[in-house]
Enzyme design. Sequence first.
Site, short mmCIF file in Angstrom:
data_model
loop_
_atom_site.label_atom_id
_atom_site.label_comp_id
_atom_site.label_asym_id
_atom_site.label_seq_id
_atom_site.Cartn_x
_atom_site.Cartn_y
_atom_site.Cartn_z
N GLY A 288 49.04 46.56 37.98
CA GLY A 288 50.13 45.75 38.53
C GLY A 288 50.61 46.19 39.90
O GLY A 288 51.83 46.32 40.10
N VAL A 289 49.68 46.41 40.83
CA VAL A 289 50.08 46.80 42.18
C VAL A 289 49.27 46.03 43.22
O VAL A 289 48.18 45.52 42.93
CB VAL A 289 49.88 48.32 42.44
CG1 VAL A 289 50.72 49.14 41.48
CG2 VAL A 289 48.41 48.71 42.36
N HIS B 35 34.31 30.49 46.35
CA HIS B 35 34.73 29.12 46.62
C HIS B 35 33.59 28.24 47.16
O HIS B 35 33.70 27.02 47.18
CB HIS B 35 35.94 29.10 47.57
CG HIS B 35 35.62 29.38 49.00
ND1 HIS B 35 35.82 30.61 49.59
CD2 HIS B 35 35.13 28.58 50.00
CE1 HIS B 35 35.48 30.56 50.86
NE2 HIS B 35 35.04 29.35 51.14
N ASP C 184 36.92 36.54 45.80
CA ASP C 184 36.24 35.38 46.38
C ASP C 184 34.76 35.69 46.65
O ASP C 184 34.22 35.28 47.68
CB ASP C 184 36.93 34.92 47.66
CG ASP C 184 36.45 33.53 48.09
OD1 ASP C 184 36.01 32.76 47.22
OD2 ASP C 184 36.49 33.22 49.30
N GLY D 168 31.92 26.28 56.57
CA GLY D 168 30.48 26.45 56.44
C GLY D 168 30.04 27.86 56.72
O GLY D 168 28.98 28.29 56.28
N ASN D 169 30.86 28.63 57.45
CA ASN D 169 30.59 30.05 57.67
C ASN D 169 30.86 30.88 56.43
O ASN D 169 30.38 32.01 56.30
CB ASN D 169 31.45 30.61 58.80
CG ASN D 169 30.75 30.60 60.15
OD1 ASN D 169 31.23 29.99 61.09
ND2 ASN D 169 29.60 31.26 60.24
N SER D 170 31.66 30.34 55.52
CA SER D 170 32.05 31.09 54.33
C SER D 170 30.83 31.60 53.57
O SER D 170 29.90 30.85 53.29
CB SER D 170 32.89 30.21 53.39
OG SER D 170 34.14 29.95 53.96
#
Length: 346
Positions: free
Chosen positions: A251-252, A91, A121, A196-198
Site C-alpha cells: 500500500g505505498v 494498452h 502497462d 502508434g509509438n506505444s
Amino acid sequence: MFDHSLKFCLDESHSLGEEAASRPEDETTPGNAAARERVMLDAYSDAVTSIVDAVGPSVVRLDTRRADGRRIGSGSGFLVSPDGLVVTNAHVVDAAKTAEVSTLDGGKFSARILGRDLDTDLALARIEENATFPAARLGDSKVLRRGQLVVAIGNPLGFDASVTAGIVSALGRSLSSKNGRMIEDVIQTDAALNPGNSGGPLVSSLGEVIGVNTAVISGAQGICFAVASSTAEFVLGEIIRHGRVRRAYIGVGAATHILPRRLILRHELTQNTGAVLTQVESQGPADQSGLMTGDMILAIDGATILGASDLVRHLDAEKLQRVCSIDFLRRSEKRRVWIAPVERRA
C-alpha cells in the site's frame, strides 16, 4: 561524443585573442570552423544511425482484431529473443488474445498474447511461426543519467520504422496507468512520441533498450514517458513463468531518490539511492506497520533497495504469507519495521 571539443574550449588558460594569434591562419578561418561543426554533427548522426542499425530490425508493428475480424488497434513492439518473444504495451493489445506482427523486412506473423500487466502497462506476446528473429538487448535503466542521448523507434500514426532522438529529461517519474494505479520509476524524455509509438523501444547510446515507450502528455511538446527496462525485465520474467505478475502489496507509492552524502557516511551505507515513499494508503500494510510518507526505504529482508523499481521487484510472490523486515530512514534516523504483505488484487 563532444568531450574533445569541450575540453579544447575550456582547458586553455590564455585569452581568446592570444589563442587565435598563436594558431596558423587557416585554422581560424570561417571555413574551418564550419568544418569542425560538421564533424560534431556527423558524430551525433553516426551515434543515432548506429543505434538504429543495431535495434531497428527488432522493432515490429502489432495489429489486433476482434473475433469477428474487426480491428481493435495497432502499436509498436520489439523482439527480445530470437524465438519470437515480443514486448509491447498492455494498452496496445488490450483484451486481444492474438495479434498480427509485421517486421521491418515485410514479414507478417501470427502471435499469441502470453500475458499483460496493467499495473506497468506491459504485455508479452510470442510469434507462433518457427523462425529466427533479430532480438534487442535489454539494458540497465538504473545507470541512466539526465541528459543522456536516447532514440525512440516505432510506428507512429502508421508510419512504420520511424525514428526520433532526444535526451533523458528526468528519471524516477510516476505515471498513472489505465487501471488508475501508479507506474513507478518512469523515464521522461523529449524524444517525440505519437499514437502508434506505444510499445516501441527507447534505446540508449549503447544500443540497449532502456525503456518501453508508453505515453505522452496531450497538448504538450517534448514530454514523453517510457517504462524503465529494469521494471520491464521483472514483469516479463513473471509473465513467462506464471502467465501473470504476482505481487505482494504493502500500500505505498514510491520514487527513486538520491541519498544525502552525510547520511551515507553517518550510517555507513553502501548505496547512493533509495525509494522514498510518496504515498501511504490508509489502513494498508505499510500504514499499519508505521511507515509514513517521506520515509526512505533502504532494504527489504536485507535486500538493498536502490529505487522504486527495486521496491516493485522485491515485492514479489515470495513475500506473501509471511512477515518481512523493512529498513528505512526517517528524518536522518535509521529505523526498522516488520510488515506482512498481502497479495495485490487484480
